[in-house]
Design an enzyme around this catalytic site. Structure first.
Site, PDB file in Angstrom:
ATOM      1  N   ASN A   1      47.482  -3.058 -48.414  1.00  0.00           N
ATOM      2  CA  ASN A   1      46.918  -2.620 -46.943  1.00  0.00           C
ATOM      3  C   ASN A   1      45.761  -3.662 -46.742  1.00  0.00           C
ATOM      4  O   ASN A   1      44.969  -3.899 -47.599  1.00  0.00           O
ATOM      5  CB  ASN A   1      46.537  -1.308 -46.996  1.00  0.00           C
TER       6      ASN A   1
ATOM      7  N   ARG B   1      54.169   0.861 -47.923  1.00  0.00           N
ATOM      8  CA  ARG B   1      53.841  -0.070 -49.262  1.00  0.00           C
ATOM      9  C   ARG B   1      55.061   0.326 -50.293  1.00  0.00           C
ATOM     10  O   ARG B   1      55.425  -0.391 -51.025  1.00  0.00           O
ATOM     11  CB  ARG B   1      52.484  -0.087 -49.884  1.00  0.00           C
TER      12      ARG B   1
END
Length: 91
Positions: free
Chosen positions: A37, A19
């Site tokens: 996520n 990320r």
């Protein structure tokens, strides 16, 4: 003309800075949106920008950061939300 992609990354993509690396790459490309996520181990990305920049992000997503092991990248065009900046979302 800006468009939006919803991108799902499958593989070993959690716990490997996927990320944060996505945020850095999106910022470098001038892409806005977010990533997060998912409970199933995937990473979901909403990315907005010019098609050429989104395609560059898709190519990057297939590799990701050094410790990632990407098995599959799925994407589809989606509704433009006009986000400013790119951030990491928490589920």
């Amino acid at each position: 003309m800006p468009i939006a992609f919803e991108i799902t990354i499958k593989g070993k993509v959690q716990g490997v800075f996927y990320r944060a690396s996505t945020r850095d790459k999106a910022t470098e490309l001038g892409i806005s949106g977010w990533c997060m996520n998912l409970d199933n181990g995937d990473v979901l990305i909403h990315a907005e920008g010019e098609r050429v920049d989104l395609n560059a992000l898709l190519l990057w997503c297939k590799v990701g950061p050094p410790k990632a092991k990407v098995d599959q990248v799925l994407h589809r065009e989606t509704e433009l939300k006009n986000y400013s900046g790119f951030r990491i979302r928490r589920a």
